[in-house]
Scaffold this motif. Sequence first.
Motif, PDB file in Angstrom:
ATOM      1  N   VAL B 139     -20.677   5.064 -15.958  1.00  0.00           N
ATOM      2  CA  VAL B 139     -20.196   6.291 -15.313  1.00  0.00           C
ATOM      3  C   VAL B 139     -18.686   6.223 -15.076  1.00  0.00           C
ATOM      4  O   VAL B 139     -18.013   7.255 -15.105  1.00  0.00           O
ATOM      5  N   TYR B 219     -28.892   0.770 -13.514  1.00  0.00           N
ATOM      6  CA  TYR B 219     -28.023  -0.144 -12.769  1.00  0.00           C
ATOM      7  C   TYR B 219     -28.004  -1.518 -13.430  1.00  0.00           C
ATOM      8  O   TYR B 219     -29.059  -2.048 -13.788  1.00  0.00           O
ATOM      9  N   LEU B 221     -25.890  -5.438 -12.918  1.00  0.00           N
ATOM     10  CA  LEU B 221     -24.854  -6.259 -12.280  1.00  0.00           C
ATOM     11  C   LEU B 221     -24.226  -7.128 -13.363  1.00  0.00           C
ATOM     12  O   LEU B 221     -24.815  -8.109 -13.807  1.00  0.00           O
ATOM     13  N   ALA B 224     -18.246  -8.536 -14.351  1.00  0.00           N
ATOM     14  CA  ALA B 224     -17.101  -7.893 -13.687  1.00  0.00           C
ATOM     15  C   ALA B 224     -17.513  -7.073 -12.466  1.00  0.00           C
ATOM     16  O   ALA B 224     -16.652  -6.554 -11.762  1.00  0.00           O
ATOM     17  N   GLY B 225     -18.818  -6.954 -12.242  1.00  0.00           N
ATOM     18  CA  GLY B 225     -19.259  -6.161 -11.092  1.00  0.00           C
ATOM     19  C   GLY B 225     -20.384  -5.226 -11.480  1.00  0.00           C
ATOM     20  O   GLY B 225     -20.800  -5.175 -12.637  1.00  0.00           O
ATOM     21  N   PRO B 226     -20.884  -4.472 -10.502  1.00  0.00           N
ATOM     22  CA  PRO B 226     -22.012  -3.577 -10.775  1.00  0.00           C
ATOM     23  C   PRO B 226     -21.579  -2.345 -11.570  1.00  0.00           C
ATOM     24  O   PRO B 226     -20.488  -1.823 -11.351  1.00  0.00           O
ATOM     25  N   LEU B 228     -23.195   1.430 -13.592  1.00  0.00           N
ATOM     26  CA  LEU B 228     -24.282   2.367 -13.867  1.00  0.00           C
ATOM     27  C   LEU B 228     -24.055   2.892 -15.277  1.00  0.00           C
ATOM     28  O   LEU B 228     -22.963   3.386 -15.589  1.00  0.00           O
TER      29      LEU B 228
END
Lengths: 334, 334
Positions: B139, B219, B221, B224-226, B228
């Motif tokens: 996103v 979703y 993880l 580099a991070g979570p 979507l």
Amino acid sequence: MTRFRAFWSAIAAYLFILLSAGLAQAADPLPSWNDGEAKTAIIDYVTKVASEGQPGFVPVEERVAVFDNDGTLWPENPMPFQMAYAVDETKRLAATDPRVAADPMVKALLAGDIAALMAGPHHDGLLHIIALTHSGMTVDQFRSQVEDWMATAKHPRFGVRYDQLTYQPMQEVLAYFRANGFRTYIVSGGGADFMRVWSQRVYGIPPGQVVGSTARVTYELREAGPVLVKTMDNLVVDDKAGKPAGIHASIGQRPIAVFGNSDGDKEMLEYGTIANPRPSLGVIIHHTDAEREYQYDLNPQSSGKLDEALKQAPERGWTVISMKDDWKTVFSPQ
Amino acid sequence: MTRFRAFWSAIAAYLFILLSAGLAQAADPLPSWNDGEAKTAIIDYVTKVASEGQPGFVPVEERVAVFDNDGTLWPENPMPFQMAYAVDETKRLAATDPRVAADPMVKALLAGDIAALMAGPHHDGLLHIIALTHSGMTVDQFRSQVEDWMATAKHPRFGVRYDQLTYQPMQEVLAYFRANGFRTYIVSGGGADFMRVWSQRVYGIPPGQVVGSTARVTYELREAGPVLVKTMDNLVVDDKAGKPAGIHASIGQRPIAVFGNSDGDKEMLEYGTIANPRPSLGVIIHHTDAEREYQYDLNPQSSGKLDEALKQAPERGWTVISMKDDWKTVFSPQ
């Protein structure tokens, strides 16, 4: 002249002391919290993001805080309150409708045969009960049924209405965040339609800020006017990885503060706090108070298993609240 | 004494005249609207629901106003702006990715073969282009691509950025409703993710108050991070009967004011205005201005067919706006 000045100085000093004391008292936004690391972490965080011109300041448009409901804002024992509704509603329907009473899964429920309801990988019996009590009616009919139930049903242990069991320390957190420019959202595995009946009255959270599990509603223009009929199609469960997805679908923004109490909240805790360019806060409510509420984590009586999220808390920097130690009072005054 | 009184009376009268003139000027909340039935209907409605103690007063929690976007807040010709994005994005991808360039539907698009894209009952070619440009990325990636496009792409007729083409009279309506305690929502067939990129900046409407078409996001993880990731699964089209359903899913409240411009808005106009216990307002923007904007209803160039809703307007009490006659200016000043 000097005497006059001294007199006014004394008056001014007196007023200053009165005023300071008043402000200091008014300045504790979390009076139901014991002083300690948890309370300090919350207050320091809110102060930081709301202090314009300071490092860590977050524009008001981005101040989004999300709260799980069951186990975070109110209890989830002996079963989630929405499940208690489904049970009571099934009994009510069975008492008046012989077809409902003859339903094998309704019989199992009335006989307390939980194993029959939970059998199978998808808990078909339970889903059947949910469908019976949560679909087929209009959203207005559902709302008024939930309202009736909430006005009369009593919690089996505490003997008060379910909506009288919100956690006072969390009510203070909600109010404190809102007073500092946050929009507060519920993000729960519970049904959105169920929670929206009372979210404004009970938490001051409007229906549009309630994110929950949903299913499709169908629109019909009937003789008496337009209605929306609840179905069980397109069921979207707002739990675990479904929570960040639900947040995106309904809020469209990444939260910067996340409150939860179980592994069902782990993904939204990650989503809000890992690699977030804004300062973030992750909080886990740990149920440690068997006397005043309940004590559970690995083996909850119903929902609310807390294992992975608790293990990861130190590494992730999530604040863990001990209900027993951090909360002066548990329930909101009636 | 008498002289003094006369003097002060004169001053008071003078100040009163100055003040009244100033207030009267400040009091026109819709300066880009010509005086007439439409403008009067809108102002009378807002005045009624916002006047405490008067019949027709509506508590602020229930003041929900919903606005279609394409054709209601900005144009939808020669094609909906999101479709222009899909076309431009397809060209961009085809220029750098040989696999995209070799795609038969991309070839059809680049050759202007719209018939090939629209073939079949489900317009598979078009859906394929939408999937190519609206799924597979995170996103955040999607947001930055839309931002880049919006900052550079120009409307083919007006030669300005697409977000510079909002209707000034409707910007005034949005501001006027908000100033009177309404929460303003977009409820559009367009993609929620597409609109949320610029809704706050362009309309002052936060992402959480944008209801649009959606599909599932997943979703993950990552290192580099979570993130979507956008998919095309569970596509929910927020149009026609999907609009009341989308309003229920996202807002959870029945709107009392509804603005639309096409048959795609008919069901939400019904939902807001038929048998609503609160005073309600339904408004249809009729595109009657070929010179300053476009002129269409039964046979639009792209989306925006207006037939049934226009026929039903008198019986339903919906206010029909003629862009040509009711609007002094059409577009917001750049």
